[in-house]
Design a protein around this motif. Sequence first.
Motif, PDB file in Angstrom:
ATOM      1  N   PRO A  61      23.026  63.745  51.251  1.00 21.40           N
ATOM      2  CA  PRO A  61      23.581  63.446  52.577  1.00 21.40           C
ATOM      3  C   PRO A  61      25.102  63.299  52.573  1.00 21.40           C
ATOM      4  CG  PRO A  61      22.743  61.449  51.587  1.00 21.40           C
ATOM      5  CD  PRO A  61      22.421  62.551  50.624  1.00 21.40           C
ATOM      6  N   VAL A  62      25.722  63.712  53.670  1.00 29.12           N
ATOM      7  CA  VAL A  62      27.137  63.415  53.892  1.00 29.12           C
ATOM      8  C   VAL A  62      27.218  61.956  54.321  1.00 29.12           C
ATOM      9  CG1 VAL A  62      29.133  63.867  55.354  1.00 29.12           C
ATOM     10  CG2 VAL A  62      27.758  65.777  54.503  1.00 29.12           C
ATOM     11  N   LYS A  63      27.884  61.150  53.546  1.00 29.83           N
ATOM     12  CA  LYS A  63      27.926  59.709  53.794  1.00 29.83           C
ATOM     13  C   LYS A  63      29.153  59.264  54.594  1.00 29.83           C
ATOM     14  CE  LYS A  63      25.324  58.709  49.555  1.00 29.83           C
ATOM     15  NZ  LYS A  63      25.340  58.021  48.245  1.00 29.83           N
ATOM     16  N   LYS A  64      30.117  60.164  54.725  1.00 31.36           N
ATOM     17  CA  LYS A  64      31.351  59.786  55.428  1.00 31.36           C
ATOM     18  C   LYS A  64      32.010  61.038  55.989  1.00 31.36           C
ATOM     19  CE  LYS A  64      36.014  57.910  54.525  1.00 31.36           C
ATOM     20  NZ  LYS A  64      36.079  56.963  55.632  1.00 31.36           N
ATOM     21  N   LYS A  65      32.574  60.917  57.178  1.00 30.93           N
ATOM     22  CA  LYS A  65      33.409  61.982  57.710  1.00 30.93           C
ATOM     23  C   LYS A  65      34.853  61.679  57.306  1.00 30.93           C
ATOM     24  CE  LYS A  65      30.611  63.413  61.670  1.00 30.93           C
ATOM     25  NZ  LYS A  65      30.589  63.661  63.138  1.00 30.93           N
ATOM     26  N   PRO A  66      35.307  62.267  56.226  1.00 27.49           N
ATOM     27  CA  PRO A  66      36.629  61.912  55.701  1.00 27.49           C
ATOM     28  C   PRO A  66      37.743  62.298  56.661  1.00 27.49           C
ATOM     29  CG  PRO A  66      35.806  63.862  54.604  1.00 27.49           C
ATOM     30  CD  PRO A  66      34.683  63.349  55.449  1.00 27.49           C
ATOM     31  N   VAL A  67      38.769  61.479  56.693  1.00 25.87           N
ATOM     32  CA  VAL A  67      39.937  61.740  57.549  1.00 25.87           C
ATOM     33  C   VAL A  67      41.042  62.357  56.698  1.00 25.87           C
ATOM     34  CG1 VAL A  67      41.695  60.733  59.043  1.00 25.87           C
ATOM     35  CG2 VAL A  67      39.347  59.831  59.081  1.00 25.87           C
ATOM     36  N   VAL A  68      41.466  63.546  57.090  1.00 21.21           N
ATOM     37  CA  VAL A  68      42.567  64.234  56.407  1.00 21.21           C
ATOM     38  C   VAL A  68      43.764  64.275  57.349  1.00 21.21           C
ATOM     39  CG1 VAL A  68      43.357  66.351  55.293  1.00 21.21           C
ATOM     40  CG2 VAL A  68      40.955  65.647  55.082  1.00 21.21           C
ATOM     41  N   ASP A 380      47.597  53.496  57.619  1.00 20.49           N
ATOM     42  CA  ASP A 380      47.170  52.416  58.516  1.00 20.49           C
ATOM     43  C   ASP A 380      45.999  52.816  59.402  1.00 20.49           C
ATOM     44  OD1 ASP A 380      49.058  50.656  57.529  1.00 20.49           O
ATOM     45  OD2 ASP A 380      50.555  51.144  59.059  1.00 20.49           O
ATOM     46  N   HIS A 381      45.853  54.118  59.644  1.00 19.25           N
ATOM     47  CA  HIS A 381      44.749  54.594  60.479  1.00 19.25           C
ATOM     48  C   HIS A 381      43.619  55.187  59.643  1.00 19.25           C
ATOM     49  CE1 HIS A 381      47.941  54.089  63.482  1.00 19.25           C
ATOM     50  NE2 HIS A 381      46.979  53.987  64.374  1.00 19.25           N
ATOM     51  N   LYS A 382      43.544  54.727  58.397  1.00 21.33           N
ATOM     52  CA  LYS A 382      42.392  54.952  57.520  1.00 21.33           C
ATOM     53  C   LYS A 382      42.201  56.404  57.095  1.00 21.33           C
ATOM     54  CE  LYS A 382      41.667  50.599  58.181  1.00 21.33           C
ATOM     55  NZ  LYS A 382      42.186  49.635  57.153  1.00 21.33           N
ATOM     56  N   ALA A 383      43.278  57.131  56.904  1.00 19.90           N
ATOM     57  CA  ALA A 383      43.158  58.471  56.335  1.00 19.90           C
ATOM     58  C   ALA A 383      42.699  58.363  54.885  1.00 19.90           C
ATOM     59  CB  ALA A 383      44.491  59.197  56.412  1.00 19.90           C
ATOM     60  N   ASP A 384      41.890  59.314  54.467  1.00 18.90           N
ATOM     61  CA  ASP A 384      41.436  59.365  53.078  1.00 18.90           C
ATOM     62  C   ASP A 384      42.316  60.276  52.233  1.00 18.90           C
ATOM     63  OD1 ASP A 384      38.847  57.818  53.335  1.00 18.90           O
ATOM     64  OD2 ASP A 384      38.488  59.404  54.815  1.00 18.90           O
ATOM     65  N   VAL A 385      42.816  61.328  52.877  1.00 18.09           N
ATOM     66  CA  VAL A 385      43.655  62.318  52.207  1.00 18.09           C
ATOM     67  C   VAL A 385      44.844  62.626  53.102  1.00 18.09           C
ATOM     68  CG1 VAL A 385      43.768  64.643  51.207  1.00 18.09           C
ATOM     69  CG2 VAL A 385      41.619  63.348  51.116  1.00 18.09           C
ATOM     70  N   LEU A 408      54.061  54.577  47.700  1.00 13.68           N
ATOM     71  CA  LEU A 408      53.493  53.455  46.933  1.00 13.68           C
ATOM     72  C   LEU A 408      52.472  52.684  47.772  1.00 13.68           C
ATOM     73  CD1 LEU A 408      56.776  52.223  45.201  1.00 13.68           C
ATOM     74  CD2 LEU A 408      54.802  53.256  44.057  1.00 13.68           C
ATOM     75  N   TYR A 409      52.721  52.606  49.062  1.00 13.33           N
ATOM     76  CA  TYR A 409      51.781  51.966  49.983  1.00 13.33           C
ATOM     77  C   TYR A 409      50.469  52.750  50.016  1.00 13.33           C
ATOM     78  CZ  TYR A 409      50.069  50.038  54.465  1.00 13.33           C
ATOM     79  OH  TYR A 409      49.320  49.442  55.457  1.00 13.33           O
ATOM     80  N   ALA A 410      50.574  54.072  50.064  1.00 14.03           N
ATOM     81  CA  ALA A 410      49.376  54.915  50.044  1.00 14.03           C
ATOM     82  C   ALA A 410      48.620  54.750  48.731  1.00 14.03           C
ATOM     83  CB  ALA A 410      49.769  56.374  50.247  1.00 14.03           C
ATOM     84  N   GLU A 411      49.360  54.662  47.630  1.00 14.01           N
ATOM     85  CA  GLU A 411      48.713  54.460  46.322  1.00 14.01           C
ATOM     86  C   GLU A 411      47.965  53.127  46.297  1.00 14.01           C
ATOM     87  OE1 GLU A 411      50.210  54.884  41.743  1.00 14.01           O
ATOM     88  OE2 GLU A 411      51.229  53.390  42.979  1.00 14.01           O
ATOM     89  N   GLN A 412      48.615  52.094  46.820  1.00 15.35           N
ATOM     90  CA  GLN A 412      48.009  50.759  46.856  1.00 15.35           C
ATOM     91  C   GLN A 412      46.710  50.754  47.672  1.00 15.35           C
ATOM     92  OE1 GLN A 412      50.551  47.886  48.770  1.00 15.35           O
ATOM     93  NE2 GLN A 412      48.944  46.345  48.902  1.00 15.35           N
ATOM     94  N   LYS A 413      46.675  51.560  48.744  1.00 11.10           N
ATOM     95  CA  LYS A 413      45.514  51.598  49.627  1.00 11.10           C
ATOM     96  C   LYS A 413      44.476  52.639  49.205  1.00 11.10           C
ATOM     97  CE  LYS A 413      46.936  48.404  52.492  1.00 11.10           C
ATOM     98  NZ  LYS A 413      46.210  47.129  52.684  1.00 11.10           N
ATOM     99  N   GLY A 414      44.719  53.324  48.102  1.00  8.98           N
ATOM    100  CA  GLY A 414      43.731  54.265  47.586  1.00  8.98           C
ATOM    101  C   GLY A 414      43.660  55.592  48.307  1.00  8.98           C
ATOM    102  N   VAL A 415      44.762  55.998  48.965  1.00  9.77           N
ATOM    103  CA  VAL A 415      44.789  57.255  49.708  1.00  9.77           C
ATOM    104  C   VAL A 415      45.354  58.363  48.825  1.00  9.77           C
ATOM    105  CG1 VAL A 415      45.659  58.436  51.759  1.00  9.77           C
ATOM    106  CG2 VAL A 415      45.126  55.985  51.856  1.00  9.77           C
TER     107      VAL A 415
END
Length: 575
Positions: A61-68, A380-385, A408-415
């Motif tokens: 299953p697709v578990k998430k609609k990733p935000v790019v 801030d708007h929950k992008a994954d990539v 660095l902020y993106a790195e900290q948030k796992g993006v």
Amino acid sequence: MKKQTLLLVLLSQFIVITGQAQLVQKKSKEKIADWYNLSQDKDGVYGAEVNKAYEFLKGKPVKKKPVVAIIGFGMDAEHEDLKNVQWTNLNEKADDGIDNDKDGWIDDIHGWNFLGNAKGEMIEKTNKEGDREYFRLRGLYEGIFFNGTDYMKFDDVQQKPVKVPAPVNLAEYKYFRYALQKESQIAAAAISYQASKFNRYYLTNDLDAAVKKMYPDLSKVGQKEFIKATNYLDRQGAKVDSLQLMARYFFLIGMGVNNGYANRSKGDSVKYESYRDLVLKTNKSKNDYDQALAKTVDARKITGDDFSNINQKNYGNNNLYSNGSFYGTMFSGVIAADRDNNIGIKGIMPQAQLMSLRAYPKEGEPYYKDIALAIRYAVDHKADVILLGSSNSIYPAYEAKWVNDALLYAEQKGVLIVSSVWDLSRDLSKQSFYPNQFINGKELNNFIQVAASDSLGVPLKTTNFGAKELNLYAPGVGISTTYMGTTYRQAGGSGLSAACVAGTAALIKAYYPQLTGAQIRKLILGNVTDRKDVEVEKQVGTKTDMYLFSQLCSSGGILNAYKAVVAADKQSKTK
């Protein structure tokens, strides 16, 4: 960078539409080859093995609609292959003129256009970053030259050089004096114009006096006589005025060039007196400078903000469609075009949501302020990539801090952040482009730098490269993808390769949402189609030579979505 090459690069930005490209008619049902989905073992081409990855994922299953988030030129969201992929900000009400989610951007329903205003006007053309730096610093350093002993400036009132205090910030002065003229046509023209004032002064006074002293009859003075009369400047032990030497040097070059046009078979040569008069009459350097100034644009009049103030927001608009949106539309198709509608192309992750952040003009270079704020907006708007636009060869310290802090902020948030190199045949170990994955000696764990390869598994000859600086290659030559107006085109360039990587990252995130950007980066780089010991032809500067893949990029291979997905699946089962 040669000016002609630079102009072509600025006009093309990421991609070069090939001469063989054919525009598919609107609403065509004809199948278009999207070889980046294919694999070498099944299809005989070095694609990213996306179809093979989907075979492995069948039943899962697709578990998430990733935000790019695509930080670029905007996109055509009404394209038939992209109808259902536009990200929507659920916390913002549609066009009510209120900042409902209190993020500083009013009615940012599907993203944001940082190059616009509330009236709907948009910036389509900007200056280069080097031009902006010239205008920022010229009030401090314009016209100041070092003569070997003192800092001098030509006084237009007194019509002579005058001594001025040494610049307080010598490093910044040298940056303005030497570096910017390589990055800005205006800066180069300004240097030439200011230097011409000194050249005229020394020619009219010191050099002309020396010639007349030795040769009262100027009609007999040619290049050899001029050299003899002025060679006192070269005497060792004498106080050397480098500006005086500069004037002599440029005069000699001019005489030499013009001698080349003389009819030597008849004994003709350029005479000192006639060439001196020609130099004193010409206004070419000033005219060149005036023309360069006339070509500049004050693009920020439209947005109304101060681009040097990162804290000033509340500018832009929510119009994401511009004259340059074909770039973003092309990238969007590779990432997320519908795979099941039997038309056009098959994107890598059609369940992805594409957040469009317009920060790049159709012509010119982006503002670092917009890039930094766009990165923060995406995080801030929950992008994954985040798919970044092109890098630049000049990175002013105060602006670099904004972008680096955002990275660095993106790195900290796992993006995860994906960026393409320029296709300029440069060795990145010798010339850096910014932003990149290295900040103050530290390598970001969430940043992937990509270059283009073709269906034969060979790098695009003109890509920039680096055994440490470039991470991997990905399909990016002869790519069929979406274009504006529900049409399709074939194009090539490292920007499309970065879109392939962004799409693959979204694919992994969709099925394994627990993985962070750093983990996805590691999976992608650790599971490439291995080519490290393969020798390929590569252009470096103007020369072509043979290189191993391992000399060109850190992973030594080509993007492989199948291997990365299998590794992600295995990793998810061990936790």
